[in-house]
Motif scaffolding. Structure first.
Motif, PDB file in Angstrom:
ATOM      1  N   ARG A 194       0.824  -1.186   0.000  1.00  0.00           N
ATOM      2  CA  ARG A 194       0.000   0.000   0.000  1.00  0.00           C
ATOM      3  C   ARG A 194       0.869   1.251   0.000  1.00  0.00           C
ATOM      4  N   ILE A 195       0.324   2.300  -0.604  1.00  0.00           N
ATOM      5  CA  ILE A 195       1.026   3.573  -0.634  1.00  0.00           C
ATOM      6  C   ILE A 195       0.649   4.336   0.629  1.00  0.00           C
ATOM      7  N   PRO A 196       1.625   4.767   1.420  1.00  0.00           N
ATOM      8  CA  PRO A 196       1.276   5.451   2.666  1.00  0.00           C
ATOM      9  C   PRO A 196       0.619   6.801   2.423  1.00  0.00           C
ATOM     10  N   LEU A 243      -0.103  10.344   4.310  1.00  0.00           N
ATOM     11  CA  LEU A 243       0.333  11.124   5.471  1.00  0.00           C
ATOM     12  C   LEU A 243      -0.655  12.244   5.738  1.00  0.00           C
ATOM     13  N   LYS A 244      -1.021  12.409   7.005  1.00  0.00           N
ATOM     14  CA  LYS A 244      -1.917  13.495   7.383  1.00  0.00           C
ATOM     15  C   LYS A 244      -1.070  14.698   7.782  1.00  0.00           C
ATOM     16  N   VAL A 245      -1.239  15.804   7.078  1.00  0.00           N
ATOM     17  CA  VAL A 245      -0.522  17.037   7.411  1.00  0.00           C
ATOM     18  C   VAL A 245      -1.580  18.130   7.575  1.00  0.00           C
ATOM     19  N   GLY A 246      -1.889  18.441   8.813  1.00  0.00           N
ATOM     20  CA  GLY A 246      -2.933  19.428   9.092  1.00  0.00           C
ATOM     21  C   GLY A 246      -4.274  18.952   8.539  1.00  0.00           C
ATOM     22  N   LEU A 275      -1.401  13.785   2.315  1.00  0.00           N
ATOM     23  CA  LEU A 275      -0.284  13.864   1.372  1.00  0.00           C
ATOM     24  C   LEU A 275       0.099  12.466   0.921  1.00  0.00           C
ATOM     25  N   THR A 322       2.740  10.457  -1.793  1.00  0.00           N
ATOM     26  CA  THR A 322       3.772  10.527  -2.826  1.00  0.00           C
ATOM     27  C   THR A 322       3.792   9.192  -3.553  1.00  0.00           C
ATOM     28  N   ILE A 323       3.648   9.276  -4.864  1.00  0.00           N
ATOM     29  CA  ILE A 323       3.641   8.046  -5.659  1.00  0.00           C
ATOM     30  C   ILE A 323       5.061   7.789  -6.147  1.00  0.00           C
ATOM     31  N   GLN A 324       5.612   6.659  -5.732  1.00  0.00           N
ATOM     32  CA  GLN A 324       7.020   6.374  -6.045  1.00  0.00           C
ATOM     33  C   GLN A 324       7.178   5.105  -6.861  1.00  0.00           C
ATOM     34  N   ASP A 372       1.834  13.847  -4.907  1.00  0.00           N
ATOM     35  CA  ASP A 372       3.106  14.221  -5.526  1.00  0.00           C
ATOM     36  C   ASP A 372       3.564  13.122  -6.479  1.00  0.00           C
ATOM     37  N   SER A 376       6.415  13.539  -8.429  1.00  0.00           N
ATOM     38  CA  SER A 376       7.721  14.002  -8.930  1.00  0.00           C
ATOM     39  C   SER A 376       8.661  12.859  -9.309  1.00  0.00           C
ATOM     40  N   VAL A 436       5.239  20.788  -3.779  1.00  0.00           N
ATOM     41  CA  VAL A 436       4.355  20.545  -2.636  1.00  0.00           C
ATOM     42  C   VAL A 436       3.994  21.846  -1.922  1.00  0.00           C
ATOM     43  N   GLU A 437       4.967  22.756  -1.780  1.00  0.00           N
ATOM     44  CA  GLU A 437       4.682  24.015  -1.072  1.00  0.00           C
ATOM     45  C   GLU A 437       3.591  24.807  -1.774  1.00  0.00           C
TER      46      GLU A 437
END
Lengths: 131, 131
Positions: A3-5, A7-10, A14, A16-18, A48, A50, A106-107
């Motif tokens: 699974r793709i993690p 992340l909870k940011v506020g 988030l 990121t596909i790697q 993301d 990238s 991301v910013e």
């Protein structure tokens, strides 16, 4: 690594596909993401890409699906970090990712999400005042 | 997919490890990370390992190396999202990741980094005043 993690940011989530996406992974990402949006009442999703050197119609459809699902759950989606070569190829192939908002990194993606969330909150206040 | 993407979020850099690490990937991550810390003058590094189901001595050493390199470049490192089973195995194997700060999730990791950065800034102010 099934699974793709996420992340909870506020207020936002988030991702990121790697890794190379395949059917099962895309399905589990959509499932996890909708679960997490509902669980945390998240207002934004930032994806993301990238590290992706190839974005084909499968990935494009997956991103569009995630954006549509998030919208239904009242969350905005922004895709960030697209490589220049990917952008060129997408447009040359006639895939301009309709319905998907993008940001350079991301910013900037976070700023964009904050704007959307702020605007929604204002609209809700107006709606609330009218009732 | 040769490199792990490094996301800049404010003062900090965020890395999510999703794939099996091997020598070359670990080396390129260390290299990229130190370059990015220097480029953005980042004060914190957050490494999310929530999708790792196995953390062996190789990963442990890599994390310790990254923390040490970051420290030399004046950045703090926090490792987040360790799975409970991983924590159990690490301690049973006698690897308690000395020198690595951990946090339950990305949000708490960010808080921890902000505390460290704030404290450093205060210490610098005091040093500056004494001169």
């Amino acid at each position: 690594m099934d699974r793709i993690p996420i992340l909870k940011v506020g207020d936002c989530l988030l991702v990121t596909i790697q890794v190379d996406m395949h059917d099962e992974l895309a399905m589990s990402l959509q499932e996890d993401l909708t679960m997490q949006i509902a669980k945390h009442a998240s207002r934004g999703v930032l994806i993301d890409i990238s590290s992706l050197e190839i974005v084909d119609s499968f990935i494009g459809r997956m991103l569009a699906n995630i954006a549509a699902m998030s919208r239904v759950l009242d969350a905005q989606t922004v895709v960030t970090g697209m490589q220049p070569a990917v952008a060129i190829t997408l447009v040359e192939l006639g895939m301009s990712l309709p319905g998907i908002r993008t940001a350079l990194n991301v910013e900037r993606g976070m700023e964009l999400l904050r704007e959307f969330i702020g605007r929604d909150a204002e609209a809700e206040d107006v709606d609330g005042a009218e009732e």
